[in-house]
Write an enzyme that holds these catalytic residues in place. Structure first.
Site, PDB file in Angstrom:
ATOM      1  N   CYS A 198      30.639  47.795  31.060  1.00 22.02           N
ATOM      2  CA  CYS A 198      30.637  47.944  32.509  1.00 22.02           C
ATOM      3  C   CYS A 198      30.601  46.563  33.166  1.00 22.02           C
ATOM      4  CB  CYS A 198      29.414  48.767  32.917  1.00 22.02           C
ATOM      5  SG  CYS A 198      29.342  49.160  34.655  1.00 22.02           S
ATOM      6  N   PRO A 199      31.384  46.334  34.168  1.00 23.77           N
ATOM      7  CA  PRO A 199      32.227  47.254  34.947  1.00 23.77           C
ATOM      8  C   PRO A 199      33.705  47.229  34.548  1.00 23.77           C
ATOM      9  CG  PRO A 199      32.041  45.229  36.175  1.00 23.77           C
ATOM     10  CD  PRO A 199      31.258  45.034  34.868  1.00 23.77           C
TER      11      PRO A 199
END
Length: 78
Positions: free
Chosen positions: A16-17
């Site tokens: 992430c992200p």
């Protein structure tokens, strides 16, 4: 569960992200009505993709897990 798709995006190994950022870029490049198949290994991708599709108005056709891999089918609505 398997859907017809127009493009496949490999986000395996990304944290992430990055899966969401790459998914957004890939969906932006699709024509309305086309489907993106995205594969990720980050468990956080499940709630992230659900939230992102809800927020942006795209359609999450479905997702599945196979071991450490998560596969998402996202249809471009707008």
């Amino acid at each position: 569960m398997s859907f017809q798709f127009d493009q496949e995006l490999d986000c395996i190994g990304l944290a992430c992200p990055m899966p969401i950022l790459k998914t957004k870029k890939a969906v932006d490049a699709l024509q309305t009505g086309q489907v993106l198949k995205m594969i990720a290994t980050d468990p956080g991708a499940v709630p992230d993709v659900q939230a992102w599709t809800s927020k942006t108005g795209q359609e999450l056709l479905g997702h599945e897990q196979d071991g450490p891999k998560f596969t998402f089918y996202i249809k471009k609505i707008k």
